[in-house]
Write a protein that holds these residues in place. Structure first.
Motif, mmCIF file in Angstrom:
data_model
loop_
_atom_site.group_PDB
_atom_site.id
_atom_site.type_symbol
_atom_site.label_atom_id
_atom_site.label_comp_id
_atom_site.label_asym_id
_atom_site.label_seq_id
_atom_site.Cartn_x
_atom_site.Cartn_y
_atom_site.Cartn_z
ATOM 1 N N VAL B 106 19.225 -42.937 3.078
ATOM 2 C CA VAL B 106 20.587 -43.338 2.740
ATOM 3 C C VAL B 106 20.596 -44.819 2.418
ATOM 4 O O VAL B 106 19.774 -45.586 2.911
ATOM 5 N N SER B 107 21.527 -45.187 1.530
ATOM 6 C CA SER B 107 21.726 -46.599 1.230
ATOM 7 C C SER B 107 23.208 -46.882 1.327
ATOM 8 O O SER B 107 24.032 -46.114 0.819
ATOM 9 N N ALA B 108 23.552 -47.981 1.978
ATOM 10 C CA ALA B 108 24.957 -48.359 2.087
ATOM 11 C C ALA B 108 25.345 -49.303 0.958
ATOM 12 O O ALA B 108 26.506 -49.623 0.763
ATOM 13 N N ALA B 109 24.342 -49.754 0.178
ATOM 14 C CA ALA B 109 24.592 -50.782 -0.828
ATOM 15 C C ALA B 109 25.207 -50.195 -2.100
ATOM 16 O O ALA B 109 25.950 -50.873 -2.813
ATOM 17 N N LYS B 111 26.907 -46.513 -4.114
ATOM 18 C CA LYS B 111 27.456 -45.182 -3.902
ATOM 19 C C LYS B 111 26.358 -44.139 -4.094
ATOM 20 O O LYS B 111 26.206 -43.215 -3.329
ATOM 21 N N GLN B 117 21.479 -39.805 -2.276
ATOM 22 C CA GLN B 117 21.563 -39.998 -0.832
ATOM 23 C C GLN B 117 21.122 -38.686 -0.182
ATOM 24 O O GLN B 117 21.618 -37.618 -0.543
ATOM 25 N N ASP B 124 24.745 -38.659 12.669
ATOM 26 C CA ASP B 124 25.892 -39.246 11.971
ATOM 27 C C ASP B 124 26.845 -38.129 11.552
ATOM 28 O O ASP B 124 26.403 -37.086 11.092
ATOM 29 N N LEU B 227 23.416 -56.003 5.320
ATOM 30 C CA LEU B 227 23.949 -54.861 4.587
ATOM 31 C C LEU B 227 22.792 -53.883 4.487
ATOM 32 O O LEU B 227 21.683 -54.265 4.116
ATOM 33 N N CYS B 228 23.063 -52.637 4.840
ATOM 34 C CA CYS B 228 21.953 -51.697 4.946
ATOM 35 C C CYS B 228 21.499 -51.255 3.555
ATOM 36 O O CYS B 228 22.114 -50.401 2.911
ATOM 37 N N GLU B 230 18.644 -49.798 2.660
ATOM 38 C CA GLU B 230 18.087 -48.455 2.668
ATOM 39 C C GLU B 230 17.500 -48.111 4.026
ATOM 40 O O GLU B 230 16.883 -48.948 4.686
ATOM 41 N N CYS B 259 13.632 -49.311 7.580
ATOM 42 C CA CYS B 259 14.936 -49.860 7.230
ATOM 43 C C CYS B 259 14.760 -51.176 6.487
ATOM 44 O O CYS B 259 14.007 -52.052 6.929
ATOM 45 N N GLU B 287 16.401 -44.556 13.927
ATOM 46 C CA GLU B 287 17.142 -45.492 13.082
ATOM 47 C C GLU B 287 17.721 -46.652 13.855
ATOM 48 O O GLU B 287 17.790 -47.769 13.351
#
Lengths: 320, 377, 206
Positions: B106-109, B111, B117, B124, B227-228, B230, B259, B287
């Motif tokens: 997953v990446s938060a950076a 969409k 993703q 989660d 900022l995550c 990945e 990470c 994680e």
């Protein structure tokens, strides 16, 4: 080079055969041995070493255990004490470890031992030439309580800047009228390196000076080895007007009557009654065998604390 | 008699150990846990023990957990002590996480990122409601997830690759140094610590300690504005070049969590400003550990980035010397060993101070009494 | 750095090393440790079952087999390079052979005339003086030479040694280096099955 095959093949129970002689692999022993030689060549200097996880926790003698494992051989006679006594639980545990992994004879007799591993004491009987004293060290850095950073303290040793230590002792004198350090009292080795003698009472400091035995110090968690060769000057820090002095007691040992040994206080009840006995259990027992009697001779504590006896007393203690 | 408790002797120790064995087993009417049950059903505990134990062996880690009665720091210690007795053959080739067989990524950076993703097996978005079905005796039916492995590409581009052509993210992880990597299992800490040493210490570091440090950083004690970028989890192959062969052989496929945390921009060595990054990597699926590690890694780079070291998480001596659970646990708990020799030395000193104090006070009282008498006459 | 590492070992004529590595290296180490703790006192490896190749003293060989391994660079003087001795040491210790004196953990010198100035070896770092080179010098005999009086840590008052074949220049050079204690080199002199250790703390009068 055939180290993997260095597995004990004897009649020991199978679970004990998985480990090499003296537990450590040969490469680890060589690394520790090299550190010991440099420690002896630079007395009082703390040699960093690649301390390993041992089967006992850090803080419980892993530095001493690694030193012993690197030097011990089947011809040695091993003695292990904690607080001066051979029968304290951690000393028993470490002694049992080496009896198992190093096929070594063990003793409580200070005179017969070739290697004496200790936590917090030097035996009362003067050490002899040919003996090796291995001391377990929780914090090898004498300056650590004054300066938490290793990078700083290492520089202080490099440039022989020990002013901070003297200032601290002097502050003691202003506060208490004397130097307050009572155990782990800092010493100067051959007038060059400031060294922690490990948390032995300052009573034992004079025994380090010009000792005929090899003194090895091991700090497993902090990963440092240091040493004092025989016949090396070990000076306890002091001031001209506040000279170094050791502890003295008004009492004698209640069991053997000794007035020269370090005494432990044993609380007898909750009414403030206590007795004082030798911290060095073998020294005390030997004196009693030779007919020396203290004011409470014959007290149950004087019975030889072999296992069956210790267990019996323990049960009695629980029954009460 | 308190004195006797200290001098328990060998039989007391043996008996204590027998008692421990009984307590470990618990009620014998309940079936005994097998090592394979622990390995399969407490796999995250196994992963943590392997990561902090610096030893990848799920079977041994599960055994350690069983022996330690589920106390993970104790299990980590058991595994480390066993590791001590193993000869070291060398070090592996760097793992290529870009070629990971991904279970989760997953990446938060962004969409969406190339490859998509991939949620994978995660807590989660679960609702943390106790599932009483699991408490029921006997096997409950498990809904298997619909598999769509066919759609997964062989190699998922990493966040670093996504950024590469624009140069928005610093490139690191290239070790041009020919020296072998630092190995804390064989060498003591040395300062200033290079990044290989720091990362190894963090990878072995206590999860709780690193989590709290990362949290303190987020709350402003050395903030890295993370900022995550990945998180990826899956199997990576471990390559090794034995001296006698001279070519790489594959030793195993090992599950790992990686990470990459993007952090505030900086101009490094006069280059255009870029995102900097913190890095985390652990054995198994963890994680919480990988993310904490990446935040602390970046915080520890404060000095390299020309920043000032002000917060605990930026101070390498503070972080590296205190992150190891085996060292910390041993030293804190050694306080229960007898210390009566040093205590006696202190006690004697205190009694002397007190008696001097009393004498001085008495002397003072006496002299003031005499003065009063004189005045009265 | 590893000039010799590329050349394959000739195993056909190789003599054996320790037959029981754990036990023998332990007993050898104790002799070396005693020697280091008591500078000037002689440790004798006569009881050790070991036949090193021609060119290395038994005592020096025992020292290196006990202490050197893949983690320690070994420097050999030109007379020993590419010899049977080098093969033997490489095989039994696994130590990388170096030709750069300042990277050596151990140095073995068979002929003092062809050895470089001691200053070229690693003197240690102010903060890490333990990183210095330990130099083994093979001499013809530990007795019969000029009398040297040793004092310092490990010596009860004083002790006299008389190794053969070492000039006053050798000792002066050593004195100059150890004058900057904590820097300095630690010396081991060997002859046949015997050795004597002279760490940097030892003060010598001659």
């Amino acid at each position: 080079m055939n180290e993997i095959s260095e597995i004990k093949i004897d009649n020991k129970p199978p679970q004990e055969r998985y480990y090499t002689y003296a537990y450590l692999d040969e490469q680890t022993k060589r690394m520790i041995r090299r550190a010991i030689l440099k420690a002896l060549s630079i007395p009082g200097y703390q040699v960093p070493f690649g301390s390993r996880e041992m089967p006992l926790p850090y803080g419980w003698g892993t530095g001493g255990i690694q030193l012993t494992a690197a030097i011990i051989g089947p011809n040695d006679v091993y003695k292990c004490i904690d607080q001066g006594a051979d029968d304290t639980t951690n000393a028993v545990s470490i002694r049992r470890f080496f009896a198992t992994v190093a096929d070594v004879a063990t003793t409580e007799d200070t005179a017969k031992a070739t290697i004496i591993q200790s936590r917090h004491r030097i035996p009362e009987r003067p050490l002899q030439s040919g003996q090796i004293m291995v001391l377990q060290v929780p914090q090898p850095e004498p300056l650590r309580s004054l300066e938490p950073r290793e990078t700083e303290t290492r520089a202080m040793h490099a440039y022989e800047e020990y002013g901070l230590q003297y200032v601290s002792l002097y502050e003691n004198i202003s506060a208490y009228g004397r130097i307050a350090a009572t155990a782990g009292y800092p010493v100067m080795i051959d007038e060059r390196y400031l060294m922690s003698p490990s948390p032995i009472p300052k009573f034992d400091n004079p025994k380090l000076d010009m000792s005929p035995a090899i003194l090895l110090f091991g700090a497993g968690r902090e990963k440092r080895i240091y040493a004092v060769p025989p016949y090396t000057k070990v000076r306890s820090l002091d001031f001209e007007d506040y000279p170094f002095e050791t502890q003295t007691w008004d009492e004698v040992c209640a069991l053997c009557g000794s007035d020269t040994s370090y005494l432990d206080e044993v609380v007898l009840d909750d009414q403030g009654n206590h007795m004082f006995v030798c911290s060095d259990s073998h020294f005390c027992a030997e004196r009693r065998e030779n007919g020396h009697l203290g004011p409470l001779a014959g007290h149950s504590l004087a019975q030889k604390s072999d296992d069956s006896n210790a267990n019996r007393v323990l049960q009695e203690g629980i029954a009460k | 008699m308190a004195y006797v408790a200290v001098k328990g002797g060998e039989r007391a120790i043996t008996n204590a150990h027998k008692w421990l064995g009984e307590v470990r087993r618990g009620d014998t009417k309940i079936p005994e846990l097998s090592v394979s049950q622990i390995r399969e059903q407490m796999s995250l505990a196994v992963d943590r023990v392997m990561a902090e134990g610096s030893c990848f062996d799920p079977e041994l880690a599960a055994l350690a957990i069983k022996q330690a009665r589920g106390d993970l720091p104790e299990a980590i210690f058991l595994l480390r002590a066993y590791r001590t007795t193993l000869p070291r053959f060398g070090f592996s080739q760097p793992v290529e996480t870009a070629q990971m067989a991904v279970h989760r990524r997953v990446s938060a950076a962004f969409k969406d990122i190339p490859g998509g993703q991939v949620l994978g097996p995660t807590f989660d978005y679960t609702h943390r409601l106790l599932d009483f079905k699991l408490a029921a005796e006997g096997e409950t039916e498990i809904d298997s997830a619909a598999q769509s492995y066919s759609e997964m590409p062989e190699e998922l581009a990493t966040i670093a690759q996504v950024f590469e052509h624009e140069g928005l993210l610093e490139i690191d992880g290239v070790n041009n140094n020919e020296d072998p990597p630092f190995d804390l299992t064989r060498e003591p800490m040395s300062f200033p610590a290079e990044r290989d040493q720091r990362l190894q210490a963090l990878a072995r570091g206590d999860e709780g300690f690193l989590l709290s440090l990362a949290y303190s950083s987020q709350r402003g004690w050395g903030n890295t504005h993370p900022l995550c970028g990945e998180i990826r989890m899956g199997e990576v192959s471990i390559g090794f070049i034995p001296d006698e062969l001279g070519f790489e052989i594959e030793l195993a496929d090992v599950p790992m969590t990686e990470c990459i945390m993007l952090s505030g921009f900086a101009s490094i060595e006069g280059n255009a400003p870029q995102y900097t990054r913190g890095y985390g990597l652990t054995f198994g699926h963890n994680e919480r550990k990988a993310m904490s590690m990446s935040i602390v890694d970046r915080a520890l780079r404060a000095r390299d980035m020309g920043g000032e070291v002000t917060a605990p998480c930026q101070d390498e001596e503070f972080v590296l010397y205190h992150s190891d659970v085996v060292e910390a646990s041993g030293f804190v708990q050694h306080l229960k060993l007898p210390h009566y020799v040093d205590f006696q030395a202190d006690l004697q000193f205190l009694r002397r101070l007190r008696s001097e104090f009393t004498q001085a006070k008495d002397a003072l009282n006496q002299s003031s009494n005499e003065e009063t008498k004189v005045a009265a006459q | 750095m590893n000039a010799a590492a590329a050349t394959p070992l000739d195993l056909s004529t190789l003599l054996p090393g320790f037959s029981e590595p754990a036990r023998q290296s332990q007993s050898c180490f104790r002799l070396i440790m005693d020697a280091t703790a008591l500078p000037g006192s002689i440790s004798d490896f006569a009881d050790l079952c070991l036949t090193p190749p021609q060119g290395i003293d038994k005592a020096a060989a025992a020292c290196l087999l006990t202490l050197a391994d893949a983690d320690t660079n070994l420097w050999l003087d030109p007379a020993l390079r590419n010899s049977e001795s080098e093969n033997w040491l490489r095989f039994h210790t696994g130590a990388p052979i170096t030709t750069e004196a300042n990277t050596a953990t151990f140095a073995l010198i068979s002929s003092i005339e062809s050895a470089p100035n001691f200053g070229e070896f690693n003197q240690g770092d102010a903060k890490y003086p333990d990183r210095s080179t330990t130099i083994l010098v093979m001499v013809s005999s530990l007795s019969g030479g000029t009398h040297l009086t040793l004092r310092g840590p490990g010596i009860n008052d004083e002790i006299v040694i008389a190794p053969r074949g070492l000039s006053e220049k050798f000792w002066r050079e050593r004195d100059e280096l150890v004058a900057h204690f904590q820097f300095g080199i630690d010396l081991i002199l060997s002859a046949g099955s015997q050795l004597v250790s002279i760490p940097r703390t030892t003060r010598i009068t001659y």
